[in-house]
Design a protein around this motif. Structure first.
Motif, PDB file in Angstrom:
ATOM      1  N   MET A  13       0.882  -1.130  -0.040  1.00  0.00           N
ATOM      2  CA  MET A  13       0.059  -0.035   0.031  1.00  0.00           C
ATOM      3  C   MET A  13       1.026   1.163  -0.022  1.00  0.00           C
ATOM      4  O   MET A  13       2.055   1.330   0.639  1.00  0.00           O
ATOM      5  CB  MET A  13      -1.140  -0.067   1.190  1.00  0.00           C
ATOM      6  CG  MET A  13      -1.056   1.004   2.324  1.00  0.00           C
ATOM      7  SD  MET A  13      -2.347   0.805   3.428  1.00  0.00           S
ATOM      8  CE  MET A  13      -3.109  -0.365   3.165  1.00  0.00           C
ATOM      9  N   THR A  14       0.296   2.347  -0.600  1.00  0.00           N
ATOM     10  CA  THR A  14       1.197   3.590  -0.650  1.00  0.00           C
ATOM     11  C   THR A  14       1.108   4.277   0.660  1.00  0.00           C
ATOM     12  O   THR A  14       0.252   3.934   1.545  1.00  0.00           O
ATOM     13  CB  THR A  14       0.667   4.286  -1.844  1.00  0.00           C
ATOM     14  OG1 THR A  14      -0.894   4.789  -1.395  1.00  0.00           O
ATOM     15  CG2 THR A  14       0.624   3.759  -3.033  1.00  0.00           C
ATOM     16  N   ALA A  15       1.882   5.274   1.121  1.00  0.00           N
ATOM     17  CA  ALA A  15       2.232   5.824   2.247  1.00  0.00           C
ATOM     18  C   ALA A  15       0.810   6.642   2.375  1.00  0.00           C
ATOM     19  O   ALA A  15      -0.033   6.937   3.728  1.00  0.00           O
ATOM     20  CB  ALA A  15       3.192   6.716   2.108  1.00  0.00           C
ATOM     21  N   ALA A  16       0.224   7.214   1.349  1.00  0.00           N
ATOM     22  CA  ALA A  16      -0.970   8.032   1.390  1.00  0.00           C
ATOM     23  C   ALA A  16      -2.111   7.139   1.602  1.00  0.00           C
ATOM     24  O   ALA A  16      -2.991   7.607   2.332  1.00  0.00           O
ATOM     25  CB  ALA A  16      -1.021   8.800   0.035  1.00  0.00           C
ATOM     26  N   GLY A  17      -2.195   5.944   1.176  1.00  0.00           N
ATOM     27  CA  GLY A  17      -3.222   5.127   1.491  1.00  0.00           C
ATOM     28  C   GLY A  17      -3.243   4.890   2.949  1.00  0.00           C
ATOM     29  O   GLY A  17      -4.360   4.538   3.575  1.00  0.00           O
ATOM     30  N   LEU A  64      -4.204  -2.208   8.689  1.00  0.00           N
ATOM     31  CA  LEU A  64      -2.923  -1.434   9.146  1.00  0.00           C
ATOM     32  C   LEU A  64      -1.739  -2.325   9.671  1.00  0.00           C
ATOM     33  O   LEU A  64      -0.757  -1.970   9.421  1.00  0.00           O
ATOM     34  CB  LEU A  64      -3.434  -0.391  10.319  1.00  0.00           C
ATOM     35  CG  LEU A  64      -4.309   0.478   9.345  1.00  0.00           C
ATOM     36  CD1 LEU A  64      -4.833   1.744  10.507  1.00  0.00           C
ATOM     37  CD2 LEU A  64      -3.475   1.541   8.407  1.00  0.00           C
ATOM     38  N   SER A  65      -2.312  -3.594  10.465  1.00  0.00           N
ATOM     39  CA  SER A  65      -1.166  -4.139  11.067  1.00  0.00           C
ATOM     40  C   SER A  65      -0.177  -4.830  10.006  1.00  0.00           C
ATOM     41  O   SER A  65       0.857  -5.084  10.170  1.00  0.00           O
ATOM     42  CB  SER A  65      -1.720  -4.956  12.335  1.00  0.00           C
ATOM     43  OG  SER A  65      -2.712  -6.208  11.758  1.00  0.00           O
ATOM     44  N   ARG A  66      -1.056  -5.450   9.194  1.00  0.00           N
ATOM     45  CA  ARG A  66      -0.453  -6.316   8.034  1.00  0.00           C
ATOM     46  C   ARG A  66      -0.095  -5.536   6.951  1.00  0.00           C
ATOM     47  O   ARG A  66       0.887  -5.849   5.906  1.00  0.00           O
ATOM     48  CB  ARG A  66      -1.495  -7.230   7.522  1.00  0.00           C
ATOM     49  CG  ARG A  66      -1.924  -8.376   8.543  1.00  0.00           C
ATOM     50  CD  ARG A  66      -2.980  -9.346   8.309  1.00  0.00           C
ATOM     51  NE  ARG A  66      -4.062  -8.949   7.488  1.00  0.00           N
ATOM     52  CZ  ARG A  66      -4.448  -8.986   6.422  1.00  0.00           C
ATOM     53  NH1 ARG A  66      -3.574  -9.631   5.382  1.00  0.00           N
ATOM     54  NH2 ARG A  66      -5.750  -8.411   6.186  1.00  0.00           N
ATOM     55  N   ALA A  67      -0.291  -4.096   6.713  1.00  0.00           N
ATOM     56  CA  ALA A  67       0.270  -3.369   5.502  1.00  0.00           C
ATOM     57  C   ALA A  67       1.773  -3.353   5.279  1.00  0.00           C
ATOM     58  O   ALA A  67       2.705  -3.318   6.366  1.00  0.00           O
ATOM     59  CB  ALA A  67      -0.268  -2.012   5.867  1.00  0.00           C
ATOM     60  N   GLU A  68       2.074  -3.453   4.096  1.00  0.00           N
ATOM     61  CA  GLU A  68       3.519  -3.063   3.723  1.00  0.00           C
ATOM     62  C   GLU A  68       3.563  -1.755   2.888  1.00  0.00           C
ATOM     63  O   GLU A  68       2.993  -1.807   1.980  1.00  0.00           O
ATOM     64  CB  GLU A  68       3.840  -4.215   2.868  1.00  0.00           C
ATOM     65  CG  GLU A  68       5.374  -4.212   2.467  1.00  0.00           C
ATOM     66  CD  GLU A  68       5.870  -5.369   1.625  1.00  0.00           C
ATOM     67  OE1 GLU A  68       6.906  -4.923   0.943  1.00  0.00           O
ATOM     68  OE2 GLU A  68       5.344  -6.235   1.786  1.00  0.00           O
ATOM     69  N   VAL A  69       4.111  -0.845   3.655  1.00  0.00           N
ATOM     70  CA  VAL A  69       3.917   0.639   3.167  1.00  0.00           C
ATOM     71  C   VAL A  69       5.207   0.741   2.058  1.00  0.00           C
ATOM     72  O   VAL A  69       6.437   0.436   2.530  1.00  0.00           O
ATOM     73  CB  VAL A  69       3.970   1.848   4.055  1.00  0.00           C
ATOM     74  CG1 VAL A  69       3.954   3.160   3.509  1.00  0.00           C
ATOM     75  CG2 VAL A  69       2.679   1.616   4.877  1.00  0.00           C
TER      76      VAL A  69
END
Length: 152
Positions: free
Chosen positions: A1-5, A64-69
């Motif tokens: 996911m992007t930083a903005a997302g 959010l806990s699993r997100a790869e930014v």
């Protein structure tokens, strides 16, 4: 996911926890004060709102806990990949469109952000400027030429 997302999901989580949750609790308390809960429509509506809000909070916390930014500004190259903003021209109508390829939770076609799993993104991945792609859409096949690939 992007930083903005990631930031947008974080803001939604904050709003639901710090604004919506207290508002719903207040609605439940006011509805309880009206007496008999078995026939109290306001109480049941507030409890349903609470359930939906808590479900969304749990979903956001999980994402959010699993997100790869991925910081798109640090990406480069001339082939289409996650985070790329791709400018294409419809080969039939000559209409130009720009799409950024993003994660599923941040996709919004009206804002030009398409999910990595969408038909157009899957067709564009791995291609370069100058390539033509055919996208199978629910309305039939569309042909696009890639004009530009950028990481912004």
């Amino acid at each position: 996911m992007t930083a903005a997302g990631y930031a947008a999901l974080g803001e939604e989580l904050r709003r639901r926890q710090q604004e919506e949750r207290p508002r719903i609790i207040q609605q439940i308390a006011e509805a309880r004060a009206h007496g008999d809960l078995s026939e109290n429509a306001e109480y049941h509506a507030a409890k349903e709102s609470q359930s939906l809000n808590e479900g969304r909070i749990a979903e956001l916390e999980d994402k959010l806990s699993r997100a790869e930014v991925i910081d798109v500004s640090k990406l480069s190259g001339n082939t289409v990949k996650f985070g790329a903003t791709v400018t294409v021209v419809d080969e039939d109508t000559e209409e130009e469109k720009a799409y950024q390829i993003v994660g599923e939770s941040e996709a919004d076609v009206k804002k030009g952000r398409v999910s990595l799993t969408s038909p157009i993104a899957r067709a564009l991945i791995g291609k370069k400027a100058g390539d033509s792609v055919e996208v199978k859409t629910p309305g039939g096949a569309k042909s696009y030429e890639i004009l530009k690939v950028a990481f912004v």
